[in-house]
Design an enzyme around this catalytic site. Structure first.
Site, PDB file in Angstrom:
ATOM      1  N   LYS A  12       0.859  -1.191   0.000  1.00 41.60           N
ATOM      2  CA  LYS A  12       0.000   0.000   0.000  1.00 41.60           C
ATOM      3  C   LYS A  12       0.887   1.229   0.000  1.00 41.60           C
ATOM      4  O   LYS A  12       2.014   1.186   0.498  1.00 41.60           O
ATOM      5  CB  LYS A  12      -0.872   0.019   1.254  1.00 41.60           C
ATOM      6  CG  LYS A  12      -2.083   0.930   1.143  1.00 41.60           C
ATOM      7  CD  LYS A  12      -3.242   0.220   0.460  1.00 41.60           C
ATOM      8  CE  LYS A  12      -4.394   1.135   0.188  1.00 41.60           C
ATOM      9  NZ  LYS A  12      -5.562   0.359  -0.271  1.00 41.60           N
ATOM     10  N   ASP A  62      -7.069   4.324  -4.680  1.00 43.01           N
ATOM     11  CA  ASP A  62      -7.688   4.212  -3.350  1.00 43.01           C
ATOM     12  C   ASP A  62      -8.315   5.588  -3.102  1.00 43.01           C
ATOM     13  O   ASP A  62      -8.511   6.350  -4.067  1.00 43.01           O
ATOM     14  CB  ASP A  62      -6.647   3.836  -2.279  1.00 43.01           C
ATOM     15  CG  ASP A  62      -7.295   3.398  -0.957  1.00 43.01           C
ATOM     16  OD1 ASP A  62      -7.739   2.259  -0.872  1.00 43.01           O
ATOM     17  OD2 ASP A  62      -7.386   4.224  -0.015  1.00 43.01           O
ATOM     18  N   SER A 105      -8.057  -5.845 -10.448  1.00 44.45           N
ATOM     19  CA  SER A 105      -6.730  -5.319 -10.777  1.00 44.45           C
ATOM     20  C   SER A 105      -5.807  -6.453 -11.228  1.00 44.45           C
ATOM     21  O   SER A 105      -5.025  -6.297 -12.172  1.00 44.45           O
ATOM     22  CB  SER A 105      -6.107  -4.642  -9.552  1.00 44.45           C
ATOM     23  OG  SER A 105      -6.581  -3.324  -9.391  1.00 44.45           O
TER      24      SER A 105
HETATM   25  P1  NDP Z   1     -12.953   7.844  -3.065  1.00 47.02           P
HETATM   26  O1  NDP Z   1     -11.905   8.843  -2.838  1.00 47.02           O
HETATM   27  O2  NDP Z   1     -13.461   7.605  -4.437  1.00 47.02           O
HETATM   28  O3  NDP Z   1     -14.222   8.139  -2.148  1.00 47.02           O
HETATM   29  C1  NDP Z   1     -14.098   8.206  -0.764  1.00 47.02           C
HETATM   30  C2  NDP Z   1     -15.422   8.624  -0.181  1.00 47.02           C
HETATM   31  O4  NDP Z   1     -15.354   8.524   1.244  1.00 47.02           O
HETATM   32  C3  NDP Z   1     -15.781  10.057  -0.480  1.00 47.02           C
HETATM   33  O5  NDP Z   1     -17.176  10.183  -0.528  1.00 47.02           O
HETATM   34  C4  NDP Z   1     -15.187  10.796   0.705  1.00 47.02           C
HETATM   35  O6  NDP Z   1     -15.809  12.044   0.972  1.00 47.02           O
HETATM   36  C5  NDP Z   1     -15.470   9.825   1.832  1.00 47.02           C
HETATM   37  N1  NDP Z   1     -14.434   9.991   2.863  1.00 47.02           N
HETATM   38  C6  NDP Z   1     -13.102   9.817   2.712  1.00 47.02           C
HETATM   39  N2  NDP Z   1     -12.449  10.074   3.853  1.00 47.02           N
HETATM   40  C7  NDP Z   1     -13.404  10.413   4.727  1.00 47.02           C
HETATM   41  C8  NDP Z   1     -13.365  10.787   6.072  1.00 47.02           C
HETATM   42  N3  NDP Z   1     -12.200  10.870   6.767  1.00 47.02           N
HETATM   43  N4  NDP Z   1     -14.558  11.067   6.687  1.00 47.02           N
HETATM   44  C9  NDP Z   1     -15.720  10.968   5.986  1.00 47.02           C
HETATM   45  N5  NDP Z   1     -15.815  10.626   4.700  1.00 47.02           N
HETATM   46  C10 NDP Z   1     -14.668  10.352   4.086  1.00 47.02           C
HETATM   47  O7  NDP Z   1     -12.376   6.482  -2.443  1.00 47.02           O
HETATM   48  P2  NDP Z   1     -12.856   4.980  -2.692  1.00 47.02           P
HETATM   49  O8  NDP Z   1     -14.313   4.938  -2.909  1.00 47.02           O
HETATM   50  O9  NDP Z   1     -11.933   4.391  -3.695  1.00 47.02           O
HETATM   51  O10 NDP Z   1     -12.487   4.316  -1.285  1.00 47.02           O
HETATM   52  C11 NDP Z   1     -13.436   4.215  -0.215  1.00 47.02           C
HETATM   53  C12 NDP Z   1     -12.985   3.129   0.743  1.00 47.02           C
HETATM   54  O11 NDP Z   1     -12.927   1.877   0.048  1.00 47.02           O
HETATM   55  C13 NDP Z   1     -11.599   3.314   1.369  1.00 47.02           C
HETATM   56  O12 NDP Z   1     -11.599   2.740   2.658  1.00 47.02           O
HETATM   57  C14 NDP Z   1     -10.706   2.469   0.455  1.00 47.02           C
HETATM   58  O13 NDP Z   1      -9.533   2.076   1.119  1.00 47.02           O
HETATM   59  C15 NDP Z   1     -11.632   1.300   0.193  1.00 47.02           C
HETATM   60  N6  NDP Z   1     -11.356   0.488  -0.987  1.00 47.02           N
HETATM   61  C16 NDP Z   1     -11.226   1.041  -2.227  1.00 47.02           C
HETATM   62  C17 NDP Z   1     -11.017   0.235  -3.322  1.00 47.02           C
HETATM   63  C18 NDP Z   1     -10.951   0.776  -4.702  1.00 47.02           C
HETATM   64  O14 NDP Z   1     -10.828  -0.020  -5.631  1.00 47.02           O
HETATM   65  N7  NDP Z   1     -11.031   2.081  -4.918  1.00 47.02           N
HETATM   66  C19 NDP Z   1     -10.872  -1.223  -3.190  1.00 47.02           C
HETATM   67  C20 NDP Z   1     -11.094  -1.710  -1.848  1.00 47.02           C
HETATM   68  C21 NDP Z   1     -11.303  -0.869  -0.798  1.00 47.02           C
HETATM   69  P3  NDP Z   1     -15.040  13.397   0.517  1.00 47.02           P
HETATM   70  O15 NDP Z   1     -15.112  13.403  -0.972  1.00 47.02           O
HETATM   71  O16 NDP Z   1     -15.836  14.487   1.162  1.00 47.02           O
HETATM   72  O17 NDP Z   1     -13.648  13.278   1.043  1.00 47.02           O
HETATM   73  O1  2IT Z   2      -7.917  -1.444  -0.822  1.00 45.68           O
HETATM   74  C1  2IT Z   2      -7.847  -1.955  -1.944  1.00 45.68           C
HETATM   75  O2  2IT Z   2      -7.962  -3.169  -2.139  1.00 45.68           O
HETATM   76  C2  2IT Z   2      -7.622  -1.058  -3.093  1.00 45.68           C
HETATM   77  N1  2IT Z   2      -7.541   0.154  -2.909  1.00 45.68           N
HETATM   78  C3  2IT Z   2      -7.456  -1.626  -4.476  1.00 45.68           C
HETATM   79  C4  2IT Z   2      -6.054  -2.100  -4.689  1.00 45.68           C
HETATM   80  C5  2IT Z   2      -5.714  -2.542  -6.085  1.00 45.68           C
HETATM   81  O3  2IT Z   2      -4.533  -2.854  -6.281  1.00 45.68           O
HETATM   82  O4  2IT Z   2      -6.576  -2.587  -6.963  1.00 45.68           O
END
Ligand code: NDP
Ligand code: 2IT
Length: 444
Positions: free
Chosen positions: A126, A166, A376
């Site tokens: 990460k 992420d 991925s």
């Molecule tokens: P994005 O940046 O696309 O979206 C994040 C969302 O969460 C936004 O709506 C954001 O609001 C909100 N958010 C982020 N930080 C905070 C906070 N501290 N308090 C409140 N709201 C918050 O990220 P993802 O959707 O990609 O990721 C969301 C979660 O999923 C994370 O935990 C990530 O690690 C996990 N994840 C992501 C994957 C991926 O493929 N993208 C895969 C597996 C897990 P705002 O815009 O206002 O910051």
């Molecule tokens: O938390 C997660 O699994 C991710 N942000 C996706 C990682 C990836 O390599 O696609």
């Protein structure tokens, strides 16, 4: 003292002021107690636990860039290459002001077990930075991404370490990073995933985490005599994971009534309008107040509150520690039947225990959100064979992977006498494969 407790104490002592990292390690080690204690001498002699909690390599670097006013800005960059026992390091890059080494270590540690659960050959890693893309111009984001990769390119590669998106890192950021990697190395290779479709990205990667979350949730409900169709669903977040979780939930016949961002949350009595949410978040990069302004059935509330809404299924898809004990109590009081984590570690340990003790089905993020990294890995396969699969091909592989993950952790929980405890099942199933590979490869 038991080996598990000794190693946990060592982690806390050696890694001070990293509470999220301690939390992630504690949850995994507690689940593994039964496995470790059955074979404690061997694991202890091999220092298997000390090795698995210690990253193979941690890279920390300066990221200087110039903002639109000509001012030089400096951020911290991180990449934790945690464990390569079963494949090249694989995991996302988080860009958020809250990022520090402890956050990246918690995420990297979780990623080891998640990647193992996918059944695909990917190790855990990460990275990220305390850079905040919010409110920055495209040029500023590009300047940051180019500087970030100018340092990180030395340590990554299609067969060594493959970062992805992420929080804060989406298609725009991956594009700028890929361009800079190619310029510096001259290589056109699958060094990053989540790429655009015109330069080696995979169809369905954008949707994969959210879709996968729903495929797994539907299977978990089905195996417990319930159907996702007709259920009321509460989702938190409004980013990549949340948007495509909402879309797939609706396609499967559920009604999603909430979403949120870091300022506030939406209750939409008609069900979330995904096209409008995409326009607000993916195109305009705006706040949820704009969604409410354009949608008469939506109420906007400042602050937190998604988990106070009556729902059958709760899907936390924003960030770590966003579903606390009081939220768990409200969900149980409102008759919630299942929680599945789209985000990484969104539920605190006391909240998880409360949900489980009150008969709520609970699937942890390292299983429930594994569809993103699994896809991925499918992108890596396509890049290696220099071919692109259709959306249907990738989506169907994703469905199979998510259903298999659920049965894998369900069976592991049963085998170790903890039927229905999917947290234990996920940690045990994820651990056993990595431990076997580490043992086979000797002391490295
Ligand atoms: P994005 O940046 O696309 O979206 C994040 C969302 O969460 C936004 O709506 C954001 O609001 C909100 N958010 C982020 N930080 C905070 C906070 N501290 N308090 C409140 N709201 C918050 O990220 P993802 O959707 O990609 O990721 C969301 C979660 O999923 C994370 O935990 C990530 O690690 C996990 N994840 C992501 C994957 C991926 O493929 N993208 C895969 C597996 C897990 P705002 O815009 O206002 O910051
Ligand atoms: O938390 C997660 O699994 C991710 N942000 C996706 C990682 C990836 O390599 O696609």
């Amino acid at each position: 003292m038991s080996y598990v407790d000794e190693v946990f104490d060592m982690v806390v002592a050696k890694n001070p002021a990293q509470p999220e990292f301690h939390q992630a390690v504690k949850e995994v080690l507690e689940s593994l107690r039964v496995v470790i204690e059955a074979n404690e001498e061997v694991y202890r002699k091999d220092a298997l636990l000390e090795r698995i909690v210690t990253p193979e390599r941690q890279i920390i670097f300066r990221v200087p860039w110039v903002d639109d006013k000509g001012q030089v800005q400096v951020n911290n960059g991180f990449r934790v290459q945690y464990n390569s026992a079963i494949g090249p390091y694989k995991g996302g890059l988080r860009l958020h002001p809250s990022v520090n080494l402890g956050i990246i270590k918690f995420l990297g540690f979780e990623q080891i077990f998640k990647n193992s659960l996918t059944g695909l050959p990917i190790g855990g890693g990460k990275g990220g930075s305390d850079f905040d893309p919010k409110g920055k111009s495209d040029r500023e984001v590009m300047a940051f991404c180019q500087s970030f990769i100018t340092e990180l390119y030395k340590y990554i590669g299609a067969d060594t370490d493959v970062p992805a998106g992420d929080i804060g890192t989406g298609a725009r950021e991956i594009g700028y990073m890929y361009g800079q990697y190619k310029r510096l190395t001259g290589l056109y290779e699958g060094v990053l995933t989540g790429k655009g479709l015109s330069y080696g990205g995979s169809l369905a990667r954008k949707e994969a985490t959210g879709y996968g979350l729903l495929y797994l949730t539907a299977e978990m409900l089905k195996c417990n005599g319930m159907d996702i169709a007709g259920k009321t669903v509460a989702v938190s977040g409004a980013g990549n994971v949340a948007i495509y979780a909402i879309q797939k939930a609706q396609q499967l016949g559920a009604k999603v009534v909430t979403c949120s961002d870091s300022n506030g949350w939406i209750y939409d009595s008609e069900g979330i309008d995904v096209a409008l949410l995409q326009e607000v978040k993916e195109v305009k990069r705006a706040r949820l107040t704009e969604y409410a302004a354009a949608r008469p059935s939506a109420e906007y509330h400042e602050g937190k509150g998604v988990w106070t809404v009556k729902c059958d299924v709760a899907l936390p898809c924003a960030t770590q520690n966003e579903l606390l004990l009081d939220d768990a109590k409200a969900l149980v009081a409102n008759g919630c039947k299942a929680v599945a984590e789209g985000a990484n570690m969104p539920t605190t340990m006391d909240a998880t225990e409360y949900l489980q003790a009150n008969g709520v089905l609970f699937c942890p993020g390292k299983a429930a959100n594994a569809g993103g990294v699994a896809t991925s890995a499918l992108e890596m396969s396509q890049n290696s064979e220099r071919l692109s699969w259709t959306f249907e091909e990738v989506d169907s592989k994703l469905q199979t992977i998510m259903v298999n993950i659920f049965h894998n952790l369900d069976n592991a929980a049963k085998k170790y006498g903890m039927e229905g405890n999917y947290v234990a099942g996920a940690n045990i199933a994820g651990f056993l494969k990595v431990a076997e590979a580490m043992t086979a490869q000797g002391v490295v």
